[in-house]
Design a protein around this motif. Sequence first.
Motif, PDB file in Angstrom:
ATOM      1  N   GLY A  57      28.165  32.877  40.701  1.00 58.02           N
ATOM      2  CA  GLY A  57      28.722  34.147  41.176  1.00 58.02           C
ATOM      3  C   GLY A  57      30.237  34.160  41.126  1.00 58.02           C
ATOM      4  O   GLY A  57      30.855  35.141  40.710  1.00 58.02           O
ATOM      5  N   GLY A  58      30.851  33.045  41.534  1.00 63.36           N
ATOM      6  CA  GLY A  58      32.312  32.961  41.494  1.00 63.36           C
ATOM      7  C   GLY A  58      32.840  32.953  40.073  1.00 63.36           C
ATOM      8  O   GLY A  58      33.875  33.544  39.774  1.00 63.36           O
ATOM      9  N   LEU A  60      31.395  34.285  37.398  1.00 64.09           N
ATOM     10  CA  LEU A  60      31.172  35.572  36.740  1.00 64.09           C
ATOM     11  C   LEU A  60      31.959  36.705  37.388  1.00 64.09           C
ATOM     12  O   LEU A  60      32.206  37.721  36.743  1.00 64.09           O
ATOM     13  CB  LEU A  60      29.680  35.908  36.753  1.00 64.09           C
ATOM     14  N   ALA A  61      32.359  36.528  38.636  1.00 64.94           N
ATOM     15  CA  ALA A  61      33.055  37.598  39.341  1.00 64.94           C
ATOM     16  C   ALA A  61      34.570  37.543  39.162  1.00 64.94           C
ATOM     17  O   ALA A  61      35.263  38.466  39.569  1.00 64.94           O
ATOM     18  CB  ALA A  61      32.721  37.538  40.832  1.00 64.94           C
ATOM     19  N   LEU A  62      35.094  36.474  38.568  1.00 69.96           N
ATOM     20  CA  LEU A  62      36.537  36.374  38.385  1.00 69.96           C
ATOM     21  C   LEU A  62      37.023  37.429  37.408  1.00 69.96           C
ATOM     22  O   LEU A  62      36.352  37.719  36.417  1.00 69.96           O
ATOM     23  CB  LEU A  62      36.908  34.984  37.864  1.00 69.96           C
ATOM     24  N   PRO A  63      38.176  37.993  37.664  1.00 71.76           N
ATOM     25  CA  PRO A  63      38.690  38.993  36.718  1.00 71.76           C
ATOM     26  C   PRO A  63      39.085  38.325  35.399  1.00 71.76           C
ATOM     27  O   PRO A  63      39.524  37.184  35.360  1.00 71.76           O
ATOM     28  CB  PRO A  63      39.918  39.554  37.434  1.00 71.76           C
TER      29      PRO A  63
END
Length: 91
Positions: A57-58, A60-63
Amino acid sequence: MNEVDQMFALLRGEPLPGALGGIDGAVMAGLASGRERRAVRRGLVLACSVAAVVGLGGGLALPVPAFERDHGHGEPLLGMPAAAPSHLLAS
């Protein structure tokens, strides 16, 4: 079948062996240790699952940086970092 019934009738009258009376503690201890192993295994699987979900999740969620958006790729995945000792010695 009659022979089996006769053997059971003979065994019914016999007293229990002395060692059989002390087996309860060993059986209960074995059941408790098995229960503890399952609880530890369940906790380890839960911790690994949480770590995988948080990591994915971390990641894939990074800009996405502007450089990667424009060019389609960043640095190579296994590229040598600029601060690596071997890179500093080579330059």
